[in-house]
Design a protein around this motif. Structure first.
Motif, PDB file in Angstrom:
ATOM      1  N   VAL A  89      10.568   7.873   9.404  1.00 51.47           N
ATOM      2  CA  VAL A  89      10.929   6.460   9.345  1.00 51.47           C
ATOM      3  C   VAL A  89      10.422   5.962   7.998  1.00 51.47           C
ATOM      4  N   ARG A  90      11.348   5.539   7.146  1.00 49.16           N
ATOM      5  CA  ARG A  90      10.928   5.080   5.822  1.00 49.16           C
ATOM      6  C   ARG A  90      11.390   3.648   5.624  1.00 49.16           C
ATOM      7  N   VAL A  91      10.463   2.812   5.179  1.00 48.01           N
ATOM      8  CA  VAL A  91      10.797   1.414   4.902  1.00 48.01           C
ATOM      9  C   VAL A  91      10.645   1.201   3.407  1.00 48.01           C
ATOM     10  N   GLY A  92      11.739   0.958   2.743  1.00 42.28           N
ATOM     11  CA  GLY A  92      11.717   0.788   1.295  1.00 42.28           C
ATOM     12  C   GLY A  92      11.197  -0.577   0.900  1.00 42.28           C
ATOM     13  N   PRO A  93      10.912  -0.750  -0.393  1.00 36.55           N
ATOM     14  CA  PRO A  93      10.301  -2.006  -0.849  1.00 36.55           C
ATOM     15  C   PRO A  93      11.217  -3.224  -0.707  1.00 36.55           C
ATOM     16  N   SER A  94      12.501  -3.029  -0.454  1.00 38.56           N
ATOM     17  CA  SER A  94      13.364  -4.202  -0.311  1.00 38.56           C
ATOM     18  C   SER A  94      13.689  -4.508   1.157  1.00 38.56           C
ATOM     19  N   ALA A  95      13.128  -3.709   2.066  1.00 39.51           N
ATOM     20  CA  ALA A  95      13.500  -3.853   3.476  1.00 39.51           C
ATOM     21  C   ALA A  95      12.585  -4.850   4.188  1.00 39.51           C
ATOM     22  N   GLU A  96      12.562  -6.061   3.701  1.00 43.46           N
ATOM     23  CA  GLU A  96      11.697  -7.077   4.314  1.00 43.46           C
ATOM     24  C   GLU A  96      12.110  -7.309   5.762  1.00 43.46           C
ATOM     25  N   TYR A  98       6.992  11.429  10.512  1.00 45.53           N
ATOM     26  CA  TYR A  98       6.521  10.868   9.238  1.00 45.53           C
ATOM     27  C   TYR A  98       6.862   9.377   9.221  1.00 45.53           C
ATOM     28  N   ILE A  99       5.902   8.582   8.820  1.00 46.09           N
ATOM     29  CA  ILE A  99       6.148   7.142   8.714  1.00 46.09           C
ATOM     30  C   ILE A  99       5.731   6.720   7.313  1.00 46.09           C
ATOM     31  N   GLU A 100       6.666   6.198   6.545  1.00 40.45           N
ATOM     32  CA  GLU A 100       6.353   5.804   5.167  1.00 40.45           C
ATOM     33  C   GLU A 100       6.804   4.361   4.973  1.00 40.45           C
ATOM     34  N   VAL A 101       5.855   3.485   4.733  1.00 39.20           N
ATOM     35  CA  VAL A 101       6.185   2.063   4.703  1.00 39.20           C
ATOM     36  C   VAL A 101       5.790   1.459   3.365  1.00 39.20           C
ATOM     37  N   LYS A 102       6.733   0.771   2.762  1.00 45.33           N
ATOM     38  CA  LYS A 102       6.465   0.172   1.453  1.00 45.33           C
ATOM     39  C   LYS A 102       6.712  -1.327   1.458  1.00 45.33           C
ATOM     40  N   HIS A 103       6.835  -1.942   2.623  1.00 42.38           N
ATOM     41  CA  HIS A 103       6.974  -3.390   2.636  1.00 42.38           C
ATOM     42  C   HIS A 103       6.015  -3.982   3.669  1.00 42.38           C
TER      43      HIS A 103
END
Lengths: 364, 246, 495
Positions: C390-397, C421-426
């Protein structure tokens, strides 16, 4: 020369080993200027060992150049530490003895420094080991290997505190637990730099219990990367993991928390809770709660979550009169402090909680 | 004490309050009744300053200050207390730590000295006893594992400790059995005083059997559509909201 | 061999008898005259396939570019799978029934193929439905037999609604612009080793286009069948739902029992435009090999959806009971604002089967949501891994994900792994993940048995309960089939 692992390997995808690459061939000199060592102590210990740039400065226990435990599975960084360490520490606690509190400070100076710690607790022995990694004012690679063995009913409390500012701190602890032995480990890693901290626990005797908790506070452009692997080798063992990750600035906080249950290790009871808190849009949190299970009668669960500070909780605090920064700080502390509960002794948990509050206050 | 004039507010772009006017004087207890969806809880959240509740028009003056211009914690320090319909669970934060931190933050903002630990505990014991709350429960994390009734008692308990000037109680009676209802009503009655105000938001008459209001207002479709004495609540109970709206 | 083909003829009777002995009920093979590409894989193989399908030049060039890229790639080694070395030169990359059936009418279909489908229990006879009870649900079927599509039903009725439902080979000829624009746009040619191989040698598959605002009037369905010996199957599916369109697509797979492993490397690409919705359901029942691990399909599949438009929605449901090895991660790239991705999975492994399956949810757009429910059941000496990202990109507010992955172990010789895998950038994202591992408790089993159920049925009942959340997302016909399959797949795993 042994190869350093690459980010293309799954187990290293969140690690930042660039300083290791760069400083690999630059051993830390022996005579770097040292900061005030007393200010680095977490508690007033009964005994203290200080290694600066991998050179022994002060010693408790037996200052030697310890041989690593060869029975442990190979590990790329720990094997480099074993091959290149100049100094280290051996701690033996005899049957039924209380080894008290030992604080081991690793001070990164400049260049690459490797050290090896060996801890042997005989049956019924006890020890509290506080490992602190801090640094001076230059880039460094501090690479530490801890090989620990706990005899029947032995107890180890381990605190790993990493408060580096410049360098890459890498540690690999391997702790083997015999019947009814207990490990309580709490890490507090607060850094704007690069960290790779691994804890491997083998529960080899029935009734063994391990608690492996930690807090990661990534600020600046940190890449904090934790790996745990709790291997349940025999029936009736227990493990608990609770990690709280906070990322601010351009920081990245990662954990790959692993639980492995061997065939026939029935009645294993393993739980894992990983939670991340992101303070702004340039930060990142990565979680990988992994289960590897070969026995059917086990209770293994994990939960994880990533999010922001709950706006409703914050509003509730504000509606009771707390200004927003205080409300945030209080919620962040409640979030992170849960990991310290594994320390029963307030003499240990309080100073750690104070330092944690200090770091969090700076982030809030 | 509290004067709301022509208040308009939206949630997520949808207008909910559409010109609400209401004034509560010192020493008075008012009740707002209304059907589901009338905007009762929105009014409570707007007055307490919750994010996402957008004021699009009107004013609210509290003790001479512009309430709507203040941050939520400033409103609290000014003496406004919101009793939540659904009190929030906060893992890891003990009730007592929470309350003492809040109390001292309010006092600091008002320029008052901090309350000592001993003084704080004295107040806590007295209030807990009055509400029949277990001290052990108060050491647990905020509202965690509390039953619905316990959460509402805990709200009343916090009100007793924080000693606000004005209590805004959102559906405080929901989810309470009759004994708990009496306990909570008693705490509201104890709170009443010549320099304090209370605004009860409720769907049912039953709380008003125990806390007699000076004025009753009916909120429908975002406005006060009728005001009267306590007898209005009784009439409403007998006739239902349908009759009023019609 | 001189014309590059050979004819196969075997004793199908004997094989069918053999099939009856095992528990795999679809293990018969059919005695059909085959046209086969020569064994082996080189540029000529690629040219042969493209020529057989009368493809335009751009398609051949695309395939050749993929083949050249593939030569430089390596088979992925990160999954928890023990994959025996595969000799890519020792297989046929194209197999077709010699008599090409007329696609317009089922009557002209090779009777042997029809018998095969009847044995499979596929509701392929459109007449039944057409003549059937008023209100009976229609399912349009495309059937892919080894390398080619043999029958696509209901085409006319779909055409009236504007829906294009064709084999991909036909689509390449009839709608070259649509295909060219979208093929490889979700799964790039070099995405991974198996997808790249597929891009070079894919033989057939399904193409669906649902135009703006159209709700596809019936379920679309493809049955895949590997029949020929020593063949690999490489089908390619491309589904496009234009603005506001809706389509539900079902996929079923079976293969005969053979002692050798057979490779199946498919690629599925889904594209959902603004407000469009695609539901994709799979019941995968490829031959799993025998109890000693001989034979069985290697199922190495790349499935990915692009939720390109705002508020678009893609839902993957899979029931994986077959294959010797499954390597499969149906994923969603959530690019459009408020788009939604879902993944519901039941994966059962028994005997020596291995499965490494899961999903990737890539949150790019604001307020994108995803939901992952995975139920893994391992029995025998099998190994079952959930692997997810599960990846949250920097624009996925405001992105949200909920993941629940549960493992059930039957017996103490199997293995269950969970690798999320959980990768969160927001910071304004809400990600929740829960996982449990359990066994069928003795109390549950006893209770059911005390009420009269035999042990195997009791276990099947409990397993079905364990999978309920996923099974109920399947269309009715498939749900019943899937439930039966679960019971059959677990036969012999109890006691």
């Amino acid at each position: 020369m042994r190869e350093l692992p690459s980010r293309r390997e799954e187990a290293w995808r969140w690690a930042d080993l660039r300083l290791a690459e760069r400083l690999r061939a630059v051993p830390a000199p022996a005579n770097d200027a040292l900061p005030d060592l007393d200010s680095l102590a977490l508690v007033r210990p009964a005994a203290r060992a200080v290694l600066a740039g991998g050179h022994a400065i002060e010693s408790a226990g037996r200052p030697t150049h310890p041989a690593p435990d060869r029975s442990i599975a190979p590990h790329p960084l720990a094997d480099i530490a074993a091959a290149e360490a100049l100094a280290g520490l051996v701690v033996d606690v005899g049957e039924g003895e209380d080894g008290g509190l030992l604080e081991c400070v690793h001070l990164g100076t400049s260049g690459a420094a490797h050290s090896v710690l060996r801890v042997e607790l005989a049956a019924g022995a006890r020890l509290t080991l506080v490992e602190t990694i801090a640094d001076a004012e230059a880039d460094h690679w501090s690479n530490i290997r801890l090989d620990a063995r706990l005899g029947e009913g032995a107890e180890l409390v381990r605190i790993l505190r990493i408060e580096t500012v410049h360098g890459l701190a890498s540690t690999r602890a391997h702790v083997a637990l015999a019947r009814a032995a207990r490990l309580a480990e709490v890490s507090m890693i607060a850094s704007p730099a690069a960290v790779r901290a691994e804890t491997h626990v083998r529960l080899e005797g029935e009734g063994a219990e391990a608690v492996v908790n930690g807090v990661l506070l990534a600020s600046g452009s940190a890449a904090l990367d934790v790996v745990t692997r709790l291997q349940h080798e025999v029936p009736h063992t227990v493990s608990r993991q609770l990690w709280r990750l906070v990322a601010a600035g351009m920081g990245q906080a990662s954990i790959a928390g692993g639980v492995a249950v061997a065939r026939h290790a029935q009645k294993t009871d393993a739980a894992q809770s990983l939670r991340g808190l992101l303070l702004n849009r340039t930060a990142a949190v990565n979680l990988k709660p992994e289960l590897e299970i070969f026995a059917d009668d086990v209770a293994c669960a994990h939960g994880c979550a990533v999010g922001e500070i709950d706006p409703l909780q914050r509003f509730y605090l504000e509606s009771r009169g707390l200004p927003r920064p205080e409300a945030r700080a209080l919620l962040m502390q409640a979030f992170a402090a849960e990991a310290l509960h594994a320390l029963a002794d307030p003499e240990l948990s309080q100073p750690l909680a104070d330092r944690l509050a200090g770091h969090l206050g700076a982030l809030a | 004490m509290l004067a709301i004039t022509d208040l308009h507010a939206s949630v997520g772009g949808t207008p909910i309050l559409k010109g609400l006017t209401l004034s509560v004087g010192a020493g008075e207890v008012h009740a707002i009744m209304g059907p589901n969806g009338a905007g009762k809880s929105t009014l409570a959240h707007v007055l307490a300053g919750r994010e996402g509740y957008e004021v699009t028009g009107g004013t609210a003056v509290f003790l001479g200050q512009d309430l709507l211009a203040m941050a939520p914690h400033e409103r609290a320090a000014a003496g406004l207390f919101l009793g939540f319909q659904y009190p929030v669970e906060i893992p890891g934060v003990s009730n007592l730590l929470f309350l003492r931190t809040a109390l001292n933050a309010q006092r600091k903002l008002r320029g008052e000295p901090e309350v000592s630990g001993a003084e704080f505990l004295k107040r806590v014991r007295a209030e807990a006893q009055a509400l029949g709350l277990d001290m052990e429960m108060l050491k647990r994390p905020v509202n965690m594992g509390f039953s619905g009734g316990e959460k509402k008692r805990n709200e009343a308990f916090q009100m007793g400790i924080l000693q606000p000037r004005f209590a805004l109680l959102d559906e405080t009676d929901s989810g309470l059995d009759i004994d708990a209802l009496k306990v909570v009503a008693d705490s509201i009655n104890r709170f009443r005083g010549p320099d304090r105000g209370v605004l009860l938001i409720t769907h049912y008459q039953r709380l008003l059997d125990h806390v007699r209001p000076d004025r009753v207002h009916i909120l429908a479709a975002g406005r006060i559509v009728e005001s009267g004495g306590p007898e209005l609540a009784l009439r409403l109970e007998a006739q239902g909201y349908g009759a009023i709206a019609a | 061999m001189s014309d590059g083909t050979e004819t196969l003829s075997r004793n199908a009777e004997a094989e069918a008898t053999l099939a009856g002995l095992g528990s795999y009920r679809w293990g018969f093979s059919s005695d059909i005259e085959q046209e086969l590409a020569p064994r082996g894989l080189n540029e000529d193989t690629v040219r042969y396939i493209s020529a057989k399908k009368n493809e335009p030049g751009w398609m051949l060039e695309w395939r050749l570019a993929a083949f050249r890229a593939w030569l430089k790639m390596e088979s992925p080694g990160w999954a928890k799978l023990a994959i025996p070395p595969i000799d890519y030169q020792d297989a046929h990359y194209y197999a077709a029934p010699r008599k090409k059936p007329a696609l317009a009418s089922l009557d002209e279909l090779d009777p042997e193929i029809r018998r095969t489908y009847e044995k499979l229990g596929i509701p392929i006879e459109e007449q039944k439905v057409l003549a059937g009870v008023e209100g009976a649900r229609k399912v349009a079927v495309d059937a892919v037999f080894d390398s080619v599509s043999v029958a696509t039903t209901f085409r006319e009725e779909l055409k009236k609604a504007g829906v294009i439902f064709l084999s991909i080979s036909e689509a390449i000829r009839e709608y070259p612009d649509l295909v060219r624009r979208h093929i490889g746009s979700v799964v790039p040619v070099r995405d991974n080793f198996f997808a790249c191989l597929n891009s070079a040698v894919f033989s057939d598959g399904t193409f669906v286009y649902v135009p703006k605002g159209v709700r596809c009037p019936m379920e679309l369905s493809t049955y895949f069948r590997i029949n020929a010996e020593n063949t690999g199957q490489f089908e390619r599916t491309l589904i496009i739902a234009d603005e506001g369109a809706y389509v539900s697509y079902l996929e079923g797979c079976t293969a005969p029992m053979r002692d050798e492993h057979q490779l199946h490397a498919a690629v599925v690409e889904l594209i959902a435009e603004t407000d469009a919705e695609i539901k994709y359901s799979t019941v995968q029942n490829w031959y799993p090999g025998d109890a000693q691990g001989r034979g069985g399909i290697f199922n190495f599949v790349t499935k990915r959806a692009l939720c390109r438009g705002d508020r678009s929605r893609v839902s993957w449901t899979q029931v994986e009971t077959g294959s010797a090895i499954t390597w499969k991660y149906p994923s969603c790239v959530l690019a459009g604002a408020d788009s939604v991705g879902e993944f519901y999975s039941v994966a059962v492994t028994n005997n020596l089967q291995q499965a490494d399956t899961g999903t990737k949810m890539i949150h790019l757009g604001p307020r994108t949501r995803s939901r992952i429910i995975s139920k893994g059941i391992s029995a025998g000496r099998s190994s079952n891994t959930y692997r997810g990202l599960v990846r949250v990109g920097p624009s996925a507010e405001g992105a949200r994900n909920f993941t629940q992955c549960d493992s059930l172990l039957l017996g103490d010789r199997c293995a269950a792994h969970t690798v999320p895998y959980i990768e969160v950038k927001h910071p304004i994202a809400q990600i929740e993940h829960e996982a449990t591992t359990s066994k069928v408790s003795d109390d549950q089993k006893f209770y059911a048995m005390q009420r009269g159920l035999p042990e195997e049925e009791a276990v099947a009942l409990i397993v079905n309960g364990f999978c309920r959340e996923v099974l109920q997302t399947l269309p009715m016909e498939f749900a019943v089939e899937a439930q039966k399959l679960l019971g059959i797949s677990l036969e012999g795993s109890v006691g």
